[in-house]
Design an enzyme around this catalytic site. Structure first.
Site, PDB file in Angstrom:
ATOM      1  N   GLY A   1       9.160   1.106   6.849  1.00  0.00           N
ATOM      2  CA  GLY A   1      10.486   1.276   6.269  1.00  0.00           C
ATOM      3  C   GLY A   1      10.632   2.598   5.539  1.00  0.00           C
TER       4      GLY A   1
ATOM      5  N   GLN B   1      14.683  -5.622   3.708  1.00  0.00           N
ATOM      6  CA  GLN B   1      14.617  -6.991   3.177  1.00  0.00           C
ATOM      7  C   GLN B   1      15.631  -7.917   3.860  1.00  0.00           C
ATOM      8  OE1 GLN B   1      12.405  -8.198   1.152  1.00  0.00           O
ATOM      9  NE2 GLN B   1      11.493  -6.365   0.239  1.00  0.00           N
TER      10      GLN B   1
ATOM     11  N   ALA C   1       7.979  -4.134   9.594  1.00  0.00           N
ATOM     12  CA  ALA C   1       7.400  -5.355  10.169  1.00  0.00           C
ATOM     13  C   ALA C   1       6.729  -6.251   9.135  1.00  0.00           C
ATOM     14  CB  ALA C   1       6.385  -4.966  11.249  1.00  0.00           C
ATOM     15  N   HIS C   2       6.112  -5.638   8.119  1.00  0.00           N
ATOM     16  CA  HIS C   2       5.251  -6.475   7.272  1.00  0.00           C
ATOM     17  C   HIS C   2       6.010  -7.359   6.297  1.00  0.00           C
ATOM     18  CE1 HIS C   2       4.997  -4.387   3.252  1.00  0.00           C
ATOM     19  NE2 HIS C   2       5.604  -3.448   3.956  1.00  0.00           N
TER      20      HIS C   2
ATOM     21  N   CYS D   1       6.364  -1.406  -4.635  1.00  0.00           N
ATOM     22  CA  CYS D   1       6.194   0.004  -4.288  1.00  0.00           C
ATOM     23  C   CYS D   1       6.406   0.916  -5.489  1.00  0.00           C
ATOM     24  CB  CYS D   1       7.174   0.403  -3.203  1.00  0.00           C
ATOM     25  SG  CYS D   1       7.027  -0.598  -1.745  1.00  0.00           S
TER      26      CYS D   1
END
Lengths: 397, 389
Positions: A69, A187, A208-209, A337
């Site tokens: 992302g 999200q 993806a995660h 993050c």
């Protein structure tokens, strides 16, 4: 241990990861190679592209696979500096972003200022949602781009993308200069319906995660005919937009995952609302606990039911996280993050007008489809048992 | 193929009748740090010889650079006392070691402790220098001011070596007994521990952990620092004290401006008990005069009053830049400055007492009635070998 930090990273989808593992042992060639192994690898990438495009209702050629992302967001923002553009022409042009964006949007937007671009930051309302009217007010003939996330990673607030898209459409119809529209949908995918045919964004970012895939893979949706400035040179992969040998296993996983996570997305949304409601209700009953926003309603369509933000001032959020870990629950203080940047950590909540103490004590519970109502109730019980005594201690601090 | 080193130990040579105790300790320390790698250490007056398989050469160099007590060492070749064999060995030396990087000007020096050896020193030096000139024609002989010297010593055997690698000097760890270092995650305390280890103390470390107010990452950082220190201190142990209950009690019951000093005093108290149980003879802290409120003479008097062990404060007269220079040298600085923000600062008073008087603080400490809690805390302390962390 009950995992309630899905918004940071979701547990891996075992079935899909096993399938990817098996495929990657069998197909290991470089997708650019012309022999059998290369062709097979390329086929997997194209199938994944089709799967993602079909899920998002866009064209295959509009998907650019990235390392996640953050890269997709950066590519989108820096697309304004596309090759051959006279940088002088960017001076005094403007980019509009909301003040509640993830750092992966906010930071690159800030660095555009180094090229003379002005940043217009639109504050969110108290409920964490951005009023489209404020974006309309900020629009002017110098505006180059609007970037507004779909689902806020900290509060779960769902932003009014369609309303903003309508404003931009009207602006264009009235003869205003074309304004690019980007949305960070990291999200959102798998949590709320996404239809890029109906929602006229120009760019959108995915990872993806957050959905049970591996880390290190994501995608940028780039509306046809749009150009961008690739970060790297030295390859023609992804139509030269993202050179570098493809993350075959990651892209394969993304391609397998997306059809699965968008299936029944609306029904799962309602189920998640029902699961989250007792936790919201339990937290309301704990003296000193504050929901963020205060008005958070379990039935609201304006919030992702997978994310809940709350606070127990004046106990520092990180202390609560550690105590809850000792009690068998993994939660978060906010955006995983941005935790390392203490000073900027509370930017999103400050933007919503929350006082520092409330922000510094803030916590995030985030869930996924396998989280049960019991998991959340057990969390509420443990929270009620452990944290009020910390409030007493924190008052001595 | 073997590697061979000549090790010089400097200050120990000045010791009198107990010199052997120091030498045995140094030899044992080198052995411990090279555990698992077969080495043979032999000694004679003023130096050790270490031989090992050449595959361990780099490991040995890394260890010898960090063992307190070693002033310098040289990669060397040991060879039979025979002119031809010595010249053959010199050729190997020239091939194996990068003598050219030491400079273009060199000289050959021969010492014949065994005077029966032929040829005589001057002739042997000429032959030896010839080997290097043949190998590297751009080298030049300069006997007055050479960049480096190829040394040949004729003793019971012949020893050939060119350059010195500096060690850290000091005295072998353990020869001055044991001490307990109060280790935090900051820059100062690892430096204090290193300096005392370099003066021969076997240093163990103690860390006060206040979970959940401090993060596991802070603890990991302390473990990483202890592990770095264990390069200098063989078998360094890290004691992790669960300090939360005591910290909370102090915070809740003591006057707010005294909490830092009371906490420090209780830490000294616990360090004292654990040090004594470990046969420790002193405590070591990274305190530097007037750096913070708890490091004024008055504060140090109080915080040190809970122990009767001597408190060694090797940084007391150094300023931050000097401390950082040593932290860089011992490779703890980069770890120390890793940011792991935690909430321990919440325990720090906004306005701490700077020039405290003993009696009121002593009264506050007595009032807390924490003897039993201190004993229980010590019992819960965890002990680990730092090298294994």
């Amino acid at each position: 241990m009950i995992y309630l930090d899905w918004a940071a990273s979701a547990p891996l989808n075992k079935k899909i990861m096993d399938q990817c593992h098996e495929t990657s042992l069998r197909v290991f060639g470089n997708p650019s190679s012309i022999h059998f192994q290369g062709r097979e690898a390329d086929k997997i990438i194209q199938q994944s592209r089709q799967a993602l495009a079909s899920a998002l209702h866009c064209l295959d050629s509009e998907i650019v696979f990235t390392s996640g992302g953050t890269e997709a967001n950066n590519l989108a923002l820096f697309s304004l500096l596309k090759n051959g553009r006279n940088l002088k022409s960017l001076e005094n042009r403007e980019v509009i972003v909301s003040g509640v964006e993830h750092p992966a949007v906010f930071k690159p937007a800030q660095s555009l200022e180094n090229f003379g671009i002005k940043l217009r930051i639109i504050n969110a309302d108290k409920d964490g949602r951005v009023d489209p009217g404020r974006i309309e007010e900020a629009l002017n003939s110098n505006t180059l781009m609007v970037s507004l996330m779909s689902v806020n990673n900290e509060t779960g607030a769902i932003q009014p993308l369609m309303a903003v898209a309508d404003i931009l459409k009207t602006w264009n119809q009235k003869g205003g200069r074309r304004v690019l529209f980007h949305s960070d949908m990291v999200q959102a995918l798998g949590k709320i319906p996404i239809n890029l045919e109906k929602l006229p964004v120009d760019m959108a970012s995915f990872s993806a995660h957050k959905m049970g895939g591996p880390k290190g893979v994501g995608a940028l949706f780039l509306r046809r005919n749009l150009q961008l400035n690739p970060f790297y040179q030295g390859g023609e992969q992804e139509n030269s937009k993202r050179p570098g040998t493809e993350n075959l296993m990651g892209i394969h996983a993304l391609g397998l995952l997306v059809p699965e996570v968008i299936e029944n997305v609306e029904a799962l949304f309602s189920t998640a609302q029902k699961k989250m409601a007792p936790l919201i209700s339990a937290l309301r009953k704990i003296e000193g606990a504050r929901l963020i926003p205060d008005s958070r309603n379990p039935d609201s369509k304006d919030f992702s039911p997978y994310v809940l933000k709350f606070s127990m001032p004046p106990v520092p959020g990180e202390v609560v996280v550690r105590v809850m870990e000792d009690n068998g629950f993994l939660i978060s203080t906010g955006s995983a993050c941005s935790n390392k940047e203490l000073e900027k950590k509370y930017r999103v909540l400050k933007n919503m007008g929350l006082p520092f103490e409330l922000a510094a004590s803030s916590l995030r519970v985030s869930m996924g489809p396998t989280t049960s109502e019991d998991d959340l109730l057990l969390f509420a019980e443990a929270f009620k048992k452990e944290i009020p005594s910390l409030v007493k201690l924190a008052r001595f601090m | 193929m073997k590697s061979f080193f000549l090790i010089r130990y400097g200050e120990i040579s000045l010791k009198g009748a107990n010199q052997n105790l120091f030498l045995d300790k140094l030899k044992a320390n080198i052995k411990t740090q090279l555990k698992g790698k077969k080495t043979v250490i032999t000694g004679r007056i003023g130096r050790f010889y270490l031989s090992c398989e050449s595959e361990y050469h780099e490991d040995v160099v890394a260890v010898l650079k960090q063992v307190p007590g070693i002033v310098a060492f040289s990669p060397a070749i040991r060879v039979e006392k025979d002119k031809d064999k010595i010249l053959e060995a010199a050729m190997k030396y020239a091939e194996r070691y990068d003598v050219k990087s030491q400079g273009k000007l060199f000289k050959a020096e021969v010492r014949r402790i065994d005077k029966s050896f032929e040829p005589r020193s001057y002739d042997m030096a000429c032959a030896l220098g010839g080997v290097f000139l043949d190998k590297y024609p751009d080298l030049k002989v300069d006997v007055r001011c050479p960049d480096w010297t190829i040394n040949l010593e004729i003793r019971e055997e012949a020893y050939l070596y060119a350059y010195n690698i500096p060690g850290i000097g000091g005295l072998p760890v353990g020869c001055a007994g044991r001490g307990m270092l109060l280790l935090s995650g900051g820059i100062d305390s690892p430096v204090a521990g290193y300096l005392m280890a370099r003066r021969g103390l076997h240093v163990d470390a103690i860390y006060f952990h206040t979970h959940p107010f401090t993060s596991e990452k802070s603890l990991d950082k302390v473990k990483a620092l202890a592990k770095i220190l264990s390069r200098y201190v063989p078998r360094l142990k890290l004691h992790v004290v669960p300090f939360t209950e005591l910290q909370v009690k102090i915070k809740q019951e003591a006057p707010p401006d005294e909490t830092t000093l009371l906490s420090r005093a209780v830490m000294m108290w616990i360090a004292d008990r654990i040090a004594k149980a470990e046969k420790g003879l002193c405590l070591i802290t990274g305190e530097s005069l007037s750096q913070v409120a708890s490091q004024t003479p008055e504060s140090l008097r109080f915080t040190g009053s809970t122990t009767d062990l001597p408190i060694l404060r090797p940084l007391i007269g150094l300023d931050k830049q000097q401390i950082i220079a040593i932290a860089n040298q011992i490779q703890t600085y980069e770890t120390s400055i890793q940011p792991h923000p935690d909430c321990c600062t919440l325990f720090a008073p906004a306005h701490p007492v700077i020039r405290p008087k003993m009696e009121p603080l002593q009264e506050s400490l007595d009032k807390l009635q924490i003897n039993e809690l201190v004993i229980q805390t010590i019992k819960k302390t965890d002990k680990q070998m730092a090298a294994e962390l």
